[in-house]
Motif scaffolding. Structure first.
Motif, PDB file in Angstrom:
ATOM      1  N   SER A   1       0.809  -1.226   0.000  1.00 15.50           N
ATOM      2  CA  SER A   1       0.000   0.000   0.000  1.00 15.50           C
ATOM      3  C   SER A   1       0.841   1.274   0.000  1.00 15.50           C
ATOM      4  O   SER A   1       0.310   2.369   0.173  1.00 15.50           O
ATOM      5  CB  SER A   1      -0.966   0.038   1.196  1.00 15.50           C
ATOM      6  OG  SER A   1      -0.304   0.410   2.390  1.00 15.50           O
ATOM      7  N   ILE A   2       2.146   1.146  -0.200  1.00 17.32           N
ATOM      8  CA  ILE A   2       3.015   2.322  -0.166  1.00 17.32           C
ATOM      9  C   ILE A   2       3.992   2.311  -1.344  1.00 17.32           C
ATOM     10  O   ILE A   2       4.287   1.262  -1.907  1.00 17.32           O
ATOM     11  CB  ILE A   2       3.838   2.397   1.141  1.00 17.32           C
ATOM     12  CG1 ILE A   2       4.684   1.125   1.310  1.00 17.32           C
ATOM     13  CG2 ILE A   2       2.937   2.630   2.340  1.00 17.32           C
ATOM     14  CD1 ILE A   2       5.602   1.157   2.520  1.00 17.32           C
ATOM     15  N   TYR A   3       4.453   3.499  -1.694  1.00 17.00           N
ATOM     16  CA  TYR A   3       5.555   3.653  -2.644  1.00 17.00           C
ATOM     17  C   TYR A   3       6.779   3.981  -1.817  1.00 17.00           C
ATOM     18  O   TYR A   3       6.824   5.003  -1.129  1.00 17.00           O
ATOM     19  CB  TYR A   3       5.259   4.782  -3.634  1.00 17.00           C
ATOM     20  CG  TYR A   3       6.368   5.045  -4.626  1.00 17.00           C
ATOM     21  CD1 TYR A   3       6.365   4.438  -5.882  1.00 17.00           C
ATOM     22  CD2 TYR A   3       7.414   5.915  -4.309  1.00 17.00           C
ATOM     23  CE1 TYR A   3       7.387   4.689  -6.794  1.00 17.00           C
ATOM     24  CE2 TYR A   3       8.440   6.164  -5.219  1.00 17.00           C
ATOM     25  CZ  TYR A   3       8.415   5.547  -6.459  1.00 17.00           C
ATOM     26  OH  TYR A   3       9.425   5.788  -7.355  1.00 17.00           O
ATOM     27  N   TYR A   4       7.782   3.126  -1.850  1.00 16.13           N
ATOM     28  CA  TYR A   4       8.938   3.285  -0.975  1.00 16.13           C
ATOM     29  C   TYR A   4      10.228   3.300  -1.773  1.00 16.13           C
ATOM     30  O   TYR A   4      10.484   2.398  -2.579  1.00 16.13           O
ATOM     31  CB  TYR A   4       8.991   2.142   0.044  1.00 16.13           C
ATOM     32  CG  TYR A   4      10.054   2.317   1.104  1.00 16.13           C
ATOM     33  CD1 TYR A   4       9.788   3.002   2.281  1.00 16.13           C
ATOM     34  CD2 TYR A   4      11.342   1.808   0.924  1.00 16.13           C
ATOM     35  CE1 TYR A   4      10.756   3.186   3.258  1.00 16.13           C
ATOM     36  CE2 TYR A   4      12.318   1.977   1.894  1.00 16.13           C
ATOM     37  CZ  TYR A   4      12.024   2.671   3.049  1.00 16.13           C
ATOM     38  OH  TYR A   4      12.990   2.841   4.005  1.00 16.13           O
ATOM     39  N   GLU A   5      11.013   4.354  -1.556  1.00 14.38           N
ATOM     40  CA  GLU A   5      12.341   4.435  -2.166  1.00 14.38           C
ATOM     41  C   GLU A   5      13.346   3.794  -1.218  1.00 14.38           C
ATOM     42  O   GLU A   5      13.346   4.093  -0.020  1.00 14.38           O
ATOM     43  CB  GLU A   5      12.747   5.891  -2.401  1.00 14.38           C
ATOM     44  CG  GLU A   5      11.960   6.601  -3.489  1.00 14.38           C
ATOM     45  CD  GLU A   5      12.483   6.279  -4.885  1.00 14.38           C
ATOM     46  OE1 GLU A   5      13.505   5.572  -4.979  1.00 14.38           O
ATOM     47  OE2 GLU A   5      11.860   6.737  -5.864  1.00 14.38           O
ATOM     48  N   PRO A   6      14.211   2.892  -1.704  1.00 19.87           N
ATOM     49  CA  PRO A   6      15.224   2.316  -0.817  1.00 19.87           C
ATOM     50  C   PRO A   6      16.112   3.403  -0.236  1.00 19.87           C
ATOM     51  O   PRO A   6      16.418   4.402  -0.901  1.00 19.87           O
ATOM     52  CB  PRO A   6      16.015   1.374  -1.738  1.00 19.87           C
ATOM     53  CG  PRO A   6      15.744   1.861  -3.120  1.00 19.87           C
ATOM     54  CD  PRO A   6      14.355   2.429  -3.088  1.00 19.87           C
ATOM     55  N   ALA A   7      16.480   3.216   1.019  1.00 18.37           N
ATOM     56  CA  ALA A   7      17.287   4.226   1.708  1.00 18.37           C
ATOM     57  C   ALA A   7      18.628   4.423   1.008  1.00 18.37           C
ATOM     58  O   ALA A   7      19.371   3.467   0.790  1.00 18.37           O
ATOM     59  CB  ALA A   7      17.518   3.796   3.156  1.00 18.37           C
TER      60      ALA A   7
ATOM     61  N   LYS B   1      11.211  -5.938  -5.183  1.00 19.24           N
ATOM     62  CA  LYS B   1       9.748  -6.024  -5.313  1.00 19.24           C
ATOM     63  C   LYS B   1       9.029  -5.166  -4.281  1.00 19.24           C
ATOM     64  O   LYS B   1       7.845  -4.882  -4.428  1.00 19.24           O
ATOM     65  CB  LYS B   1       9.312  -7.481  -5.186  1.00 19.24           C
ATOM     66  CG  LYS B   1       9.841  -8.385  -6.292  1.00 19.24           C
ATOM     67  CD  LYS B   1       9.449  -9.830  -6.065  1.00 19.24           C
ATOM     68  CE  LYS B   1      10.031 -10.737  -7.144  1.00 19.24           C
ATOM     69  NZ  LYS B   1       9.702 -12.174  -6.910  1.00 19.24           N
ATOM     70  N   SER B   2       9.742  -4.767  -3.218  1.00 23.78           N
ATOM     71  CA  SER B   2       9.137  -3.910  -2.191  1.00 23.78           C
ATOM     72  C   SER B   2       9.322  -2.430  -2.484  1.00 23.78           C
ATOM     73  O   SER B   2       8.753  -1.590  -1.787  1.00 23.78           O
ATOM     74  CB  SER B   2       9.752  -4.222  -0.815  1.00 23.78           C
ATOM     75  OG  SER B   2       9.304  -5.458  -0.328  1.00 23.78           O
ATOM     76  N   TYR B   3      10.095  -2.119  -3.495  1.00 24.80           N
ATOM     77  CA  TYR B   3      10.430  -0.732  -3.771  1.00 24.80           C
ATOM     78  C   TYR B   3       9.650  -0.188  -4.970  1.00 24.80           C
ATOM     79  O   TYR B   3       9.310  -0.913  -5.910  1.00 24.80           O
ATOM     80  CB  TYR B   3      11.922  -0.588  -4.084  1.00 24.80           C
ATOM     81  CG  TYR B   3      12.858  -1.064  -2.986  1.00 24.80           C
ATOM     82  CD1 TYR B   3      12.576  -0.843  -1.644  1.00 24.80           C
ATOM     83  CD2 TYR B   3      14.042  -1.729  -3.300  1.00 24.80           C
ATOM     84  CE1 TYR B   3      13.440  -1.267  -0.652  1.00 24.80           C
ATOM     85  CE2 TYR B   3      14.917  -2.154  -2.319  1.00 24.80           C
ATOM     86  CZ  TYR B   3      14.614  -1.926  -0.992  1.00 24.80           C
ATOM     87  OH  TYR B   3      15.472  -2.352  -0.013  1.00 24.80           O
ATOM     88  N   ARG B   4       9.374   1.119  -4.909  1.00 25.27           N
ATOM     89  CA  ARG B   4       8.831   1.868  -6.057  1.00 25.27           C
ATOM     90  C   ARG B   4       7.600   1.187  -6.662  1.00 25.27           C
ATOM     91  O   ARG B   4       7.468   1.076  -7.885  1.00 25.27           O
ATOM     92  CB  ARG B   4       9.920   2.046  -7.124  1.00 25.27           C
ATOM     93  CG  ARG B   4      11.186   2.728  -6.611  1.00 25.27           C
ATOM     94  CD  ARG B   4      12.188   2.945  -7.737  1.00 25.27           C
ATOM     95  NE  ARG B   4      13.390   3.598  -7.241  1.00 25.27           N
ATOM     96  CZ  ARG B   4      14.479   2.941  -6.828  1.00 25.27           C
ATOM     97  NH1 ARG B   4      14.507   1.614  -6.873  1.00 25.27           N
ATOM     98  NH2 ARG B   4      15.537   3.593  -6.385  1.00 25.27           N
TER      99      ARG B   4
END
Length: 228
Positions: free
Chosen positions: A21-27, A214-217
C-alpha cells in the motif's frame, strides 16, 4: 498488511490498497564507518537487531530474548535507548535484567542499548548484525524496509491486526516467508535456527537480496486509485 477479516476492526469503511500500500524508495545513505567494537558488540557473536521504539516491547514477550539466548549461547540483542524518555529505557532494561536472571543469564552480557542513530549510521549498524528481530504486537515497518537494503533475515510474528503485520507483509511481498511466525514458540524457534545455522541464515539473506526490489517503487496503489 491487513488480515482477511480486517473490516471487523474498523467502524469506517476499509479501502484496501494492493501489496504494501506504499511507494517506498530504498534508503540511500552516505557511507559511514561503523565497527562492532564501537557499538559494544563482540566480534564473533551472533547479533540480533532489535532496534524498534522501546515502547513497542511488551512485558509478556520479554522472555523471548532470554529463551533465544539460552539456546543460541553467544549472542547479543541490540536495542535503541528511547530518545527523550529515559524512564522507558530504564523500565525495559530492568525488565530484561529480571527476565534474564530468572533464566540463569546476565542481561548485560546479551543486551546492548545504543543511543539514537542517524539514518546512515542506523543502516550501517544493522548491516553489522545477523538477524532482524521484529517487535511482537506492534511491528516495525520503515525500519524493516531500511534494513532490507542489508538483506537481514526478518523474524516476525504476524499479528491479528495491521499494526502487528508490517514486517510480515514485507518478506511475503518478496516471496521469502520462511521467517514469519504464527506463535511465540515458532518465533523463538525461527530466531534460534537463524542464530545457530549460518548456512540457513545466508540462504534467507541471499533470497531477500535477490527479491527485495519487489518492495520498492510500487505504483500499484496509484493505478488502483486512478482506475477508481
Amino acid at each position: 498488511m491487513e488480515p482477511p477479516e480486517a473490516q471487523d476492526y474498523y467502524t469506517e469503511k476499509l479501502v484496501r490498497l494492493p501489496n504494501l500500500s506504499i511507494y517506498y524508495e530504498p534508503a540511500e545513505t552516505e557511507s559511514v564507518d561503523v565497527t562492532r567494537a564501537e557499538l559494544g558488540l563482540r566480534l564473533g557473536t551472533t547479533v540480533f537487531w532489535s532496534a524498534q521504539s522501546l515502547f513497542k516491547y511488551l512485558p509478556q514477550y520479554d522472555e523471548v530474548f532470554a529463551r533465544i539466548a539460552r539456546t543460541v549461547g553467544d549472542c547479543q540483542f541490540v536495542f535503541l535507548r528511547h530518545f527523550g524518555a529515559p524512564a522507558i529505557t530504564a523500565s525495559v532494561k530492568e525488565r530484561l535484567e529480571r527476565t534474564f536472571a530468572a533464566a540463569g543469564l546476565r542481561a548485560d552480557y546479551h543486551c546492548v542499548f545504543l543511543n539514537r542513530l542517524s539514518q546512515s549510521k542506523f543502516v550501517a549498524a544493522a548491516g553489522l548484525s545477523d538477524v532482524f528481530l521484529d517487535s511482537i504486537g506492534w511491528s516495525g515497518c520503515n525500519s524493516a524496509l531500511e534494513c532490507l537494503t542489508r538483506a537481514l533475515p526478518i523474524v516476525t510474528f504476524e499479528g491479528a491486526t495491521m499494526r502487528g503485520r508490517h514486517s510480515a507483509a514485507i518478506p511475503r511481498m518478496i516471496g521469502v516467508e520462511d521467517t514469519i511466525a504464527t506463535t511465540v514458540d515458532d518465533y523463538v524457534a525461527i530466531a534460534t535456527r537463524l542464530g545457530k545455522d549460518a548456512q540457513f541464515r545466508r540462504g534467507i539473506s541471499s533470497r531477500m537480496a535477490e527479491n527485495r526490489h519487489k518492495s520498492y517503487r510500487d505504483r500499484a496503489q496509484w493505478r488502483r486509485w486512478k482506475i477508481s
